[in-house]
Design an enzyme around this catalytic site. Structure first.
Site, PDB file in Angstrom:
ATOM      1  CE  LYS A 167       0.714  13.290  -2.952  1.00 13.84           C
ATOM      2  NZ  LYS A 167       2.021  13.797  -3.341  1.00 13.84           N
ATOM      3  CE  LYS A 192       3.479   9.926  -3.997  1.00 14.04           C
ATOM      4  NZ  LYS A 192       4.700  10.564  -4.458  1.00 14.04           N
ATOM      5  CD  GLU A 244      -3.132   3.765 -11.391  1.00 11.34           C
ATOM      6  OE1 GLU A 244      -3.894   2.802 -11.257  1.00 11.34           O
ATOM      7  OE2 GLU A 244      -1.909   3.709 -11.112  1.00 11.34           O
ATOM      8  N   GLY A 251       4.105  15.533 -12.426  1.00 11.06           N
ATOM      9  CA  GLY A 251       4.083  16.295 -13.676  1.00 11.06           C
ATOM     10  C   GLY A 251       2.652  16.583 -14.075  1.00 11.06           C
ATOM     11  N   GLY A 311       9.465  21.433 -10.218  1.00  9.53           N
ATOM     12  CA  GLY A 311       8.053  21.287  -9.848  1.00  9.53           C
ATOM     13  C   GLY A 311       7.725  19.934  -9.253  1.00  9.53           C
TER      14      GLY A 311
HETATM   15  N1  HSE Z   1       6.488  15.407  -4.293  1.00  4.96           N
HETATM   16  C1  HSE Z   1       6.141  14.221  -4.979  1.00  4.96           C
HETATM   17  C2  HSE Z   1       7.426  13.569  -5.475  1.00  4.96           C
HETATM   18  C3  HSE Z   1       5.193  14.535  -6.125  1.00  4.96           C
HETATM   19  O1  HSE Z   1       8.485  14.179  -5.374  1.00  4.96           O
HETATM   20  O2  HSE Z   1       7.379  12.439  -5.941  1.00  4.96           O
HETATM   21  C4  HSE Z   1       4.282  13.446  -6.525  1.00  4.96           C
HETATM   22  O3  HSE Z   1       3.487  12.941  -5.499  1.00  4.96           O
END
Ligand code: HSE
Length: 339
Positions: free
Chosen positions: A122, A221, A146, A313, A203
């Site tokens: 990102k 984002k 994407e 994931g 994670g």
């Molecule tokens: N740290 C991000 C989240 C992971 O929690 O959505 C995906 O970009």
């Protein structure tokens, strides 16, 4: 299709696994001679290379055993990129949303060399989108990303392809699974710190979870959406950002007494660029719980469209990379079959 992969963490491993899982499908679609093969992998300190294609099972075993992908150390990833023959860079190194870090240097160099790039990183996109797109156009290569927004949730290619003829008025959504997990656990009375710890264990949280909690990850984002869907020329520094660190159990309880929940919402349009906690009525599409991401697209012809999906994931994010890979290979090689 020779692939150089920079980064061998969760997503890199997932991508190697997905390539293996889909090897038959890829062979049927593009022919054995065009099967994608990973010819070089860089982790943070070492590099493994084999022009014939690396044995990814052996590489994974080695990484688990020694903590390294190869014997060869490097200090400059760009020098490695310059020394490898490849067609496509898959850039999945850890994101740096302050200055773009190695990911930005790697993407720049690959595009300068006329190589296609797929990334879920990102930072580089949220800081230097315009420059990278210009480089791609100048060097006649593709830059696909994407998985950088919403992981497995289709959003960028959906807007670019299926909704190409639409005037998209706005996109509102939940773009950070960690914050959503924390807020929905707080709905059930769980303390902030405990919910954050659980999100980290699953994670989902960034290496530095401040990026999640203070809204920077969601801001990266919405910046990517602003540039790629709304053709704006903005960076993460242009986003009005409020995180969730000041949301108290009292605020959650007050919202609940009005049949509402608090969610961290990102909103982007031609004029808006914002990430902030907002009150959302229970039952509303944006009132979801857990780590799921969602986006509500307001399109002038199609009307409202809402997508949901796993925002992070190993395999889920790799599925977005696979989609981008198919698009690049369809264009570069062409399908052998109509599948
Ligand atoms: N740290 C991000 C989240 C992971 O929690 O959505 C995906 O970009």
């Amino acid at each position: 299709m020779r692939i150089l992969m920079s980064g061998y963490g969760t997503v890199g491993r997932g991508f190697a696994e997905v390539l293996e899982k889909r090897s038959k499908f890829l062979e049927e679609r593009f022919g054995k001679e065009n099967l994608p093969r990973i010819v070089c992998v860089m982790d943070s300190k070492t590099v493994a290379r084999d022009p014939a294609g690396l044995d990814m099972k052996a590489l994974e075993e080695r990484k688990l055993r020694t903590g390294k992908v190869g014997d060869e150390s490097y200090s400059d990833s760009v020098a490695v990129i310059d020394s490898v023959g490849f067609d496509l860079l898959v850039e999945v190194s850890p994101t740096d949303i302050k200055d773009g870090g190695a990911g930005l240097r790697n993407i720049r160099r690959a595009l300068e060399r006329g190589k296609d790039v797929i990334t879920v990183n990102k930072g580089p996109l949220a800081l230097c989108f315009g420059e990278l797109i210009d480089l791609a156009v100048e060097n006649e290569c593709k830059l696909k990303f994407e998985g950088s927004v919403g992981g497995a949730m289709p959003i960028i290619n959906l807007c670019h392809n299926n909704l190409a003829g639409e005037n998209i008025r706005s996109i509102k959504g939940i773009f950070n699974g960690t914050c959503n997990y924390i807020l929905s656990k707080m709905d059930n009375g769980q303390p902030f710190e405990q919910a954050l710890k659980e999100a980290q264990q699953r994670g989902y949280a960034e290496t530095d979870p401040t990026n999640d909690i203070e809204g920077f990850d969601a801001a990266a984002k919405v910046t990517i959406l602003a540039n790629s869907v709304f053709h704006r020329n903005v960076t993460i520094r242009d986003v009005r950002i409020t995180g969730i660190s000041s949301i108290t159990p009292d605020a959650i309880a007050l919202a609940a007494s009005r049949n509402m929940v608090i969610r961290l919402i990102g909103e982007v349009s031609e004029t808006k660029l914002e990430v902030s906690p907002r009150l959302v009525p229970k039952g509303h599409p944006l009132a979801i719980g857990g780590t799921i991401n969602t986006a509500m697209i307001d399109a002038d012809l199609a009307g409202p469209i809402t997508v949901y999906g796993r925002g992070a994931g190993r395999i889920e994010t790799a599925s977005a990379i696979l989609g981008d890979l198919l698009s690049v290979m369809d264009d570069r090689i062409g399908k052998k079959h109509s599948k």
